[in-house]
Design a protein around this motif. Structure first.
Motif, PDB file in Angstrom:
ATOM      1  N   HIS A 298       4.392   5.107   2.121  1.00 11.12           N
ATOM      2  CA  HIS A 298       3.834   6.404   1.721  1.00 11.12           C
ATOM      3  C   HIS A 298       3.494   6.437   0.243  1.00 11.12           C
ATOM      4  CE1 HIS A 298       3.856   8.644   5.407  1.00 11.12           C
ATOM      5  NE2 HIS A 298       4.932   7.960   5.733  1.00 11.12           N
ATOM      6  N   ALA A 299       4.363   5.842  -0.575  1.00 12.18           N
ATOM      7  CA  ALA A 299       4.089   5.843  -2.017  1.00 12.18           C
ATOM      8  C   ALA A 299       2.806   5.057  -2.313  1.00 12.18           C
ATOM      9  CB  ALA A 299       5.281   5.239  -2.763  1.00 12.18           C
ATOM     10  N   ILE A 300       2.613   3.945  -1.606  1.00 11.17           N
ATOM     11  CA  ILE A 300       1.417   3.121  -1.838  1.00 11.17           C
ATOM     12  C   ILE A 300       0.162   3.834  -1.318  1.00 11.17           C
ATOM     13  CG2 ILE A 300       0.307   0.925  -1.234  1.00 11.17           C
ATOM     14  CD1 ILE A 300       3.262  -0.233  -1.169  1.00 11.17           C
ATOM     15  N   GLU A 305      -4.893   6.034  -2.154  1.00  8.34           N
ATOM     16  CA  GLU A 305      -5.861   6.918  -1.497  1.00  8.34           C
ATOM     17  C   GLU A 305      -5.902   8.316  -2.083  1.00  8.34           C
ATOM     18  OE1 GLU A 305      -7.640   5.499   1.609  1.00  8.34           O
ATOM     19  OE2 GLU A 305      -7.031   4.022   0.120  1.00  8.34           O
ATOM     20  N   ALA A 306      -4.841   8.708  -2.806  1.00 10.12           N
ATOM     21  CA  ALA A 306      -4.775  10.114  -3.229  1.00 10.12           C
ATOM     22  C   ALA A 306      -4.414  10.258  -4.695  1.00 10.12           C
ATOM     23  CB  ALA A 306      -3.776  10.864  -2.340  1.00 10.12           C
ATOM     24  N   ASP A 307      -4.696   9.203  -5.481  1.00 12.31           N
ATOM     25  CA  ASP A 307      -4.404   9.271  -6.920  1.00 12.31           C
ATOM     26  C   ASP A 307      -2.953   9.630  -7.226  1.00 12.31           C
ATOM     27  OD1 ASP A 307      -6.712   8.430  -8.016  1.00 12.31           O
ATOM     28  OD2 ASP A 307      -7.631  10.432  -8.139  1.00 12.31           O
ATOM     29  N   GLY A 308      -2.060   9.203  -6.349  1.00 12.16           N
ATOM     30  CA  GLY A 308      -0.631   9.488  -6.569  1.00 12.16           C
ATOM     31  C   GLY A 308      -0.082   8.627  -7.691  1.00 12.16           C
TER      32      GLY A 308
END
Ligand SMILES: Cc1cc2nc3c(=O)[nH]c(=O)nc-3n(C[C@H](O)[C@H](O)[C@H](O)COP(=O)(O)OP(=O)(O)OC[C@H]3O[C@@H](n4cnc5c(N)ncnc54)[C@H](O)[C@@H]3O)c2cc1C
Length: 383
Positions: A298-300, A305-308
């Motif tokens: 999820h972190a990756i 994909e979401a600029d996290g």
């Protein structure tokens, strides 16, 4: 301008490469694929479940979270704890159980789940290193370009070595044999044996397994080598060995030094045993391997994909430090004499300590905490 700068670069072929199709790697691959990443998994084994090095016992929390099919498991509702003299006490906790597993079949199921989610699995494919190229890494010997790399390759991680990350230093060494047709084993008990001579720093065990199998093993503080034949001789009067046939022998090192200091660097992250995410006290690492792989996915996905934030930040917050369990490991490593275990077996203190070790709720804090989006992914069957 250098020739490297003018070379036309092809786009990465995979968002994520996962080295190691074990518990951590397959959980990571499945969740990353469900989140929409293109995922490549490499493993040096020829096929899923070819080499098993674990007893494969699942704690209740792992069994429920990952919805492992019942046909692969055998429920065990309590613990029988034996003193060195072989007198024993039974321990149970309302609603708690462990699951013995057909671990090879479990690995095949996890691999199939990752495949169904869309991950590509390549067996017989050891990690041979990777070089960095702008915006990507190129896997040596395969040539695939990937945006992110996860090292899920176990206690002696090649990914950690290749990228200068920290390595596990403190271990237990576990050895186990699997038998058919051992008689007289209570199938509803995990049989655990205290013996500081045979298993210094840990315990011996007999696990009543799936389809009538029995797993007999012990572990000790590395570099002490556990003496399995001596342990089996000790068990001779307890069970009926007259028709027993040994069908497998396995073992390996279990990291018990806690989370390694440096488990990530630019676009590379370790999970599971590679990152030392194993309980230093109980040496249980399957639940935490699954959780760390899932958490990393999820972190990756958020990052790519979401600029996290950089996944290492999420991992730093989520990976347990095991401060208390590391302190208790120091106690477990003390050379306590067998007479002390014999004297303490019936005591309320030993019962309390043992029950809290076996039956405490393993939430592992931030490692297991899910947002509603992550919960939805866990519940969603792969297409
Ligand atoms: C004897 C023993 C008994 C245990 N019993 C239990 C138990 O009952 N319950 C429990 O919770 N924990 C147990 N553990 C610990 C548990 O097995 C581990 O913590 C768990 O397997 C870690 O999962 P992982 O995915 O991180 O690593 P692993 O399960 O070690 O998987 C690593 C994968 O990476 C692959 N790999 C390695 N190097 C490379 C490479 N260079 N290239 C490509 N692939 C590579 C391997 O083939 C493997 O598939 C036991 C450990 C031992 C040794």
């Amino acid at each position: 301008m250098t020739s490297t700068a003018v070379r036309v670069r092809s786009a990465p072929e995979y968002d994520l490469a996962v080295v190691g199709a074990g518990f951590a790697g397959l959980a990571c691959a499945r969740s990353a694929a469900v989140r929409g990443l293109s995922v490549l998994v490499l493993d040096r084994q020829a096929r899923a479940g070819q080499v098993i090095h674990t007893t494969g016992l699942l704690v209740k929390e792992a069994a429920e979270r990952w919805e492992v099919p019942a046909r692969l498991t055998q429920r065990i509702r309590g613990v029988r704890l034996y003193a060195p003299t072989l007198s024993y006490i039974d321990l149970t906790a309302p609603g708690y159980y462990f699951l013995a597993t057909n671990t090879a079949a479990l690995m095949q199921w996890l691999a199939e789940e990752a495949r169904r989610a869309g991950a590509r699995l390549r067996y017989d494919c050891p990690f041979r290193g990777a070089s960095r190229d702008t915006g990507a890494m190129v896997l040596a010997g395969i040539g695939a370009r990937v945006r992110y790399l996860v090292g899920a390759d176990g206690a002696h991680s090649s990914v950690a070595r290749a990228f200068g990350l920290s390595r596990n230093r403190a271990f237990l060494l576990g050895i186990e044999a699997e038998y058919e047709d051992v008689g007289g084993i209570d199938p509803d008990r995990l049989h655990c044996f205290l013996d500081s001579k045979l298993a210094p720093g840990y315990i011996g065990w007999v696990v009543p397994g799936v389809d009538g199998m029995a797993q007999v093993g012990l572990a000790a503080r590395w570099p002490h080598k556990p003496d399995l034949p001596a342990f089996e001789r000790k068990l001779a009067p307890l069970f009926d060995w007259s028709r027993a046939r040994r069908i497998a022998r396995r073992g390996g090192r279990i990291p018990v030094g806690g989370r390694v200091a440096r488990f990530a660097r630019d676009r590379v992250l370790l999970v599971g045993d590679a990152a030392g995410i194993v309980s230093p006290l109980t040496a249980g690492g399957i639940h935490t391997a699954l959780e760390s792989g899932w958490r990393a996915a999820h972190a990756i996905a958020d990052y790519l994909e979401a600029d996290g934030p950089e996944p290492a930040r999420a991992a730093t917050a989520a990976y347990p430090r095991f401060a208390l369990k590391r302190a208790l490991r120091v106690v477990a490593d003390l050379p306590l004499p067998n007479w002390l275990f014999n004297a303490m077996l019936g005591s309320a203190a030993l019962r309390l300590v043992a029950s809290s070790i076996y039956f405490h709720r393993r939430s592992d804090g931030a490692l297991s905490r899910a947002t509603s989006r992550e919960e939805a992914e866990l519940r969603r069957p792969a297409d």
